[in-house]
Design a protein around this motif. Structure first.
Motif, PDB file in Angstrom:
ATOM      1  N   ALA A 183       6.217  28.693  -3.061  1.00  0.00           N
ATOM      2  CA  ALA A 183       5.393  29.626  -3.830  1.00  0.00           C
ATOM      3  C   ALA A 183       6.130  30.100  -5.070  1.00  0.00           C
ATOM      4  N   ALA A 184       7.438  30.322  -4.926  1.00  0.00           N
ATOM      5  CA  ALA A 184       8.239  30.803  -6.050  1.00  0.00           C
ATOM      6  C   ALA A 184       8.596  29.683  -7.021  1.00  0.00           C
ATOM      7  N   THR A 185       8.803  28.454  -6.509  1.00  0.00           N
ATOM      8  CA  THR A 185       9.243  27.364  -7.385  1.00  0.00           C
ATOM      9  C   THR A 185       8.086  26.632  -8.054  1.00  0.00           C
ATOM     10  N   VAL A 186       6.993  26.410  -7.294  1.00  0.00           N
ATOM     11  CA  VAL A 186       5.839  25.726  -7.882  1.00  0.00           C
ATOM     12  C   VAL A 186       5.051  26.745  -8.695  1.00  0.00           C
ATOM     13  N   GLY A 187       5.355  26.824  -9.951  1.00  0.00           N
ATOM     14  CA  GLY A 187       4.724  27.827 -10.817  1.00  0.00           C
ATOM     15  C   GLY A 187       4.314  27.229 -12.144  1.00  0.00           C
ATOM     16  N   GLU A 220      11.195  20.515  -0.304  1.00  0.00           N
ATOM     17  CA  GLU A 220      10.765  21.462  -1.339  1.00  0.00           C
ATOM     18  C   GLU A 220      10.991  20.891  -2.739  1.00  0.00           C
ATOM     19  N   VAL A 221      12.195  20.370  -2.987  1.00  0.00           N
ATOM     20  CA  VAL A 221      12.506  19.805  -4.309  1.00  0.00           C
ATOM     21  C   VAL A 221      11.671  18.554  -4.561  1.00  0.00           C
ATOM     22  N   PHE A 222      11.505  17.732  -3.523  1.00  0.00           N
ATOM     23  CA  PHE A 222      10.696  16.516  -3.646  1.00  0.00           C
ATOM     24  C   PHE A 222       9.262  16.868  -4.044  1.00  0.00           C
ATOM     25  N   THR A 223       8.676  17.841  -3.363  1.00  0.00           N
ATOM     26  CA  THR A 223       7.293  18.238  -3.645  1.00  0.00           C
ATOM     27  C   THR A 223       7.157  18.817  -5.044  1.00  0.00           C
ATOM     28  N   ASP A 224       8.089  19.699  -5.391  1.00  0.00           N
ATOM     29  CA  ASP A 224       8.006  20.402  -6.670  1.00  0.00           C
ATOM     30  C   ASP A 224       8.187  19.471  -7.864  1.00  0.00           C
ATOM     31  N   THR A 225       9.230  18.671  -7.835  1.00  0.00           N
ATOM     32  CA  THR A 225       9.594  17.886  -9.026  1.00  0.00           C
ATOM     33  C   THR A 225       9.103  16.445  -8.981  1.00  0.00           C
ATOM     34  N   ILE A 226       9.418  15.736  -7.884  1.00  0.00           N
ATOM     35  CA  ILE A 226       9.042  14.324  -7.810  1.00  0.00           C
ATOM     36  C   ILE A 226       7.525  14.168  -7.753  1.00  0.00           C
ATOM     37  N   VAL A 227       6.837  15.075  -7.050  1.00  0.00           N
ATOM     38  CA  VAL A 227       5.381  14.953  -6.920  1.00  0.00           C
ATOM     39  C   VAL A 227       4.647  15.699  -8.039  1.00  0.00           C
ATOM     40  N   SER A 287      -6.123  26.821 -11.022  1.00  0.00           N
ATOM     41  CA  SER A 287      -4.822  26.259 -10.635  1.00  0.00           C
ATOM     42  C   SER A 287      -3.677  27.096 -11.182  1.00  0.00           C
ATOM     43  N   MET A 288      -3.747  27.424 -12.475  1.00  0.00           N
ATOM     44  CA  MET A 288      -2.676  28.202 -13.102  1.00  0.00           C
ATOM     45  C   MET A 288      -2.571  29.591 -12.491  1.00  0.00           C
ATOM     46  N   CYS A 289      -3.711  30.187 -12.143  1.00  0.00           N
ATOM     47  CA  CYS A 289      -3.694  31.516 -11.515  1.00  0.00           C
ATOM     48  C   CYS A 289      -3.032  31.455 -10.141  1.00  0.00           C
ATOM     49  N   CYS A 290      -3.363  30.430  -9.366  1.00  0.00           N
ATOM     50  CA  CYS A 290      -2.746  30.265  -8.039  1.00  0.00           C
ATOM     51  C   CYS A 290      -1.247  30.034  -8.163  1.00  0.00           C
ATOM     52  N   PHE A 291      -0.858  29.156  -9.094  1.00  0.00           N
ATOM     53  CA  PHE A 291       0.556  28.863  -9.302  1.00  0.00           C
ATOM     54  C   PHE A 291       1.320  30.140  -9.679  1.00  0.00           C
ATOM     55  N   ALA A 292       0.767  30.888 -10.628  1.00  0.00           N
ATOM     56  CA  ALA A 292       1.453  32.084 -11.114  1.00  0.00           C
ATOM     57  C   ALA A 292       1.482  33.188 -10.061  1.00  0.00           C
ATOM     58  N   PHE A 293       0.370  33.406  -9.354  1.00  0.00           N
ATOM     59  CA  PHE A 293       0.324  34.466  -8.344  1.00  0.00           C
ATOM     60  C   PHE A 293       1.302  34.169  -7.206  1.00  0.00           C
ATOM     61  N   SER A 294       1.374  32.904  -6.799  1.00  0.00           N
ATOM     62  CA  SER A 294       2.305  32.552  -5.723  1.00  0.00           C
ATOM     63  C   SER A 294       3.752  32.792  -6.152  1.00  0.00           C
ATOM     64  N   THR A 295       4.048  32.540  -7.426  1.00  0.00           N
ATOM     65  CA  THR A 295       5.398  32.794  -7.947  1.00  0.00           C
ATOM     66  C   THR A 295       5.723  34.291  -7.894  1.00  0.00           C
ATOM     67  N   ILE A 296       4.757  35.129  -8.247  1.00  0.00           N
ATOM     68  CA  ILE A 296       4.949  36.590  -8.193  1.00  0.00           C
ATOM     69  C   ILE A 296       5.312  37.030  -6.778  1.00  0.00           C
ATOM     70  N   ILE A 297       4.609  36.492  -5.780  1.00  0.00           N
ATOM     71  CA  ILE A 297       4.855  36.861  -4.382  1.00  0.00           C
ATOM     72  C   ILE A 297       6.245  36.406  -3.935  1.00  0.00           C
ATOM     73  N   GLY A 298       6.566  35.135  -4.217  1.00  0.00           N
ATOM     74  CA  GLY A 298       7.867  34.595  -3.798  1.00  0.00           C
ATOM     75  C   GLY A 298       9.030  35.349  -4.419  1.00  0.00           C
ATOM     76  N   TRP A 299       8.941  35.624  -5.734  1.00  0.00           N
ATOM     77  CA  TRP A 299      10.024  36.329  -6.414  1.00  0.00           C
ATOM     78  C   TRP A 299      10.085  37.800  -6.010  1.00  0.00           C
ATOM     79  N   GLY A 300       8.965  38.345  -5.547  1.00  0.00           N
ATOM     80  CA  GLY A 300       8.987  39.717  -5.030  1.00  0.00           C
ATOM     81  C   GLY A 300       9.900  39.826  -3.821  1.00  0.00           C
ATOM     82  N   LEU A 301       9.831  38.829  -2.939  1.00  0.00           N
ATOM     83  CA  LEU A 301      10.723  38.795  -1.778  1.00  0.00           C
ATOM     84  C   LEU A 301      12.180  38.646  -2.217  1.00  0.00           C
TER      85      LEU A 301
END
Length: 461
Positions: free
Chosen positions: A77-81, A320-327, A373-387
């Motif tokens: 959630a924090a990395t896929v943004g 995690e890295v495979f999904t984020d970058t390679i995919v 898509s962009m809203c989901c990506f950004a909102f998930s990043t907000i949640i992950g970085w909040g932790l």
């Protein structure tokens, strides 16, 4: 005064994300890969089996913990943004198609770096006064290197707290409002002079949503991310695959431009991007910025996992890295390059270039889906970085400051929705890079512990 701050920050930022930092991040990744005999490649089938195999396995975590799959979803959630959308576009515009090749190389090494971070985070974690599992770079520095290195742990945490408000929150909210405004204007739902009021309303809504999730604690964060991340990733992947399928005749030439451009960018960009080093730098830096391998932040989420097997959880880092970058990053690159949209090489570009790749293939109607898509990506990043921010500030002070921090963090969404954030983004980007220094030192010094844990692990098929 403002000009001075910008000048100083620019100088520090160019150094942090420049050659020395990339050499350190790649060097540590290469060292860890060689010492583990490229574990991320040798045991990749096991990593996929261990991670994807658990997606459909329903289980509850113990008190104060989240399931291993919820942990990887929180980290993803924090990395896929927005970096997966805007960052890739920027790398291609400045470095040419060849930047994608170096992004792949950084990801392959980053898989082992992230594996090491997650393994150490689970191995050296603690239970806080609220009964929750806590860990990450500050804890493996503290418990793995001893009291003499406590200052390094505090330094990482301080940089983390300073980073989350900008990188993790305000800039992400700004991305959400920009995407929604673009869609609303496109469909003539609002006019240009109504944008400021619309942004204020969006800021209030986002503040309430972020607060509701974060104040529910680590378990609620895990439950939200395990539902949001698979949905947003699958949704984006399907949209991107559609673009590639509809432009399938361009795929061979695109891959040829990626490989040729990695070593001879001049031939692909018509001489505008003439430096192979610039291509390498952009590809590596965007890859690192996207998957966070070397920054240590993702391991904070993994430390919350209800597992007693550090090495097994470490393979979630590989996934995690495979999904984020390679995919996902590769799909973004193919959307831009296969669609045939004009690219102004040598000039800065962002999400608008990726969106153009979608709209040129599907038509303007798809702008509403790219906005989602962009809203989901950004909102998930907000949640992950909040932790991440909560764990960092807790390490410096105590668990008592977590709820006040969450409230302040939620309110920052209002600022992100209504203000110009150019300087805020740049400063946060600098602190983001500074976090890597304490973490890379710890990874190198504690690498022997990881090698020992890997050698003792008996569950490989």
């Amino acid at each position: 005064m403002l000009h001075t701050i910008e000048t100083v920050n620019s100088a520090v930022n160019n150094f942090i994300w420049g050659v020395p930092a990339m050499i350190c991040i790649i060097g540590v990744g290469l060292y860890l890969s060689i010492r583990t005999r490229f574990l991320q490649i040798r045991k990749f089938p096991y990593a996929i089996k261990t991670t994807i195999g658990r997606i459909f396995r329903k289980r509850d975590a113990s008190d104060g913990a989240i399931t291993p799959f919820q942990a990887v979803c929180t980290a993803l959630a924090a990395t896929v943004g927005t970096g997966n959308i805007a960052g890739v576009a920027g790398a291609i515009a400045i470095g040419g198609p060849g930047a994608v090749f170096w992004m792949w190389i950084s990801a392959i090494l980053g898989m082992c770096t992230k594996f090491t971070e997650v393994t150490l985070a689970v191995h050296f974690r603690e239970t806080n006064e609220n009964g929750e599992l806590v860990g990450g770079p500050m804890y493996y520095i503290k418990n793995g290197l001893g009291k003499n290195w406590q200052w390094l742990a505090v330094l990482f945490s301080a940089f983390g707290v300073l980073t989350v408000f900008g990188t993790g929150n305000a800039t992400q909210v700004n991305t959400i409002t920009t995407a929604i405004d673009s869609a609303l204007l496109n469909y003539h739902i609002i006019s240009q002079d109504m944008i400021s009021q619309a942004n204020l309303i969006q800021g209030i809504i986002l503040t309430l949503l972020v607060g509701m999730v974060l104040l529910g604690g680590v378990k609620r964060i895990g439950k939200v991310t395990e539902k949001l991340v698979p949905f947003m990733a699958l949704f984006y992947i399907l949209l991107a695959l559609g673009v590639i399928f509809l432009n399938i005749e361009n795929v061979p030439a695109v891959f040829a431009s990626i490989f040729e451009g990695a070593f001879n960018p001049r031939s692909v960009t018509g001489g505008i991007v003439g430096s192979a080093f610039m291509t390498l730098k952009k590809g590596v830096s965007r890859g690192i910025f996207s998957n966070e391998a070397g920054l240590g932040t993702g391991s904070i989420a993994h430390a919350c996992a209800d597992t007693q097997k550090p090495v097994k959880q470490g393979f979630f880092g590989v996934f995690e890295v495979f999904t984020d970058t390679i995919v996902i990053c590769t799909l973004t690159a193919l959307v831009i390059l296969c669609s045939g949209v004009p690219i102004a090489y040598g000039e800065a570009a962002g999400a608008e270039l990726t969106i153009l790749g979608f709209t040129s293939t599907y038509g303007n109607w798809v702008s509403i889906f790219t906005a989602v898509s962009m809203c989901c990506f950004a909102f998930s990043t907000i949640i992950g970085w909040g932790l991440y921010g909560a764990r960092c500030i807790e390490f410096i002070f105590s668990a008592k400051v977590i709820k006040p921090f969450m409230i302040v963090y939620s309110l920052v969404a209002m600022i992100g929705a209504t203000m110009d954030l150019g300087l805020v983004w740049n400063i946060a980007d600098t602190f983001n890079g500074l976090m890597a220094i304490p973490n890379l030192i710890a990874l190198f010094l504690l690498s022997g512990t990881v090698f020992k844990l890997v050698n003792e692990y008996k569950e490989f098929d």
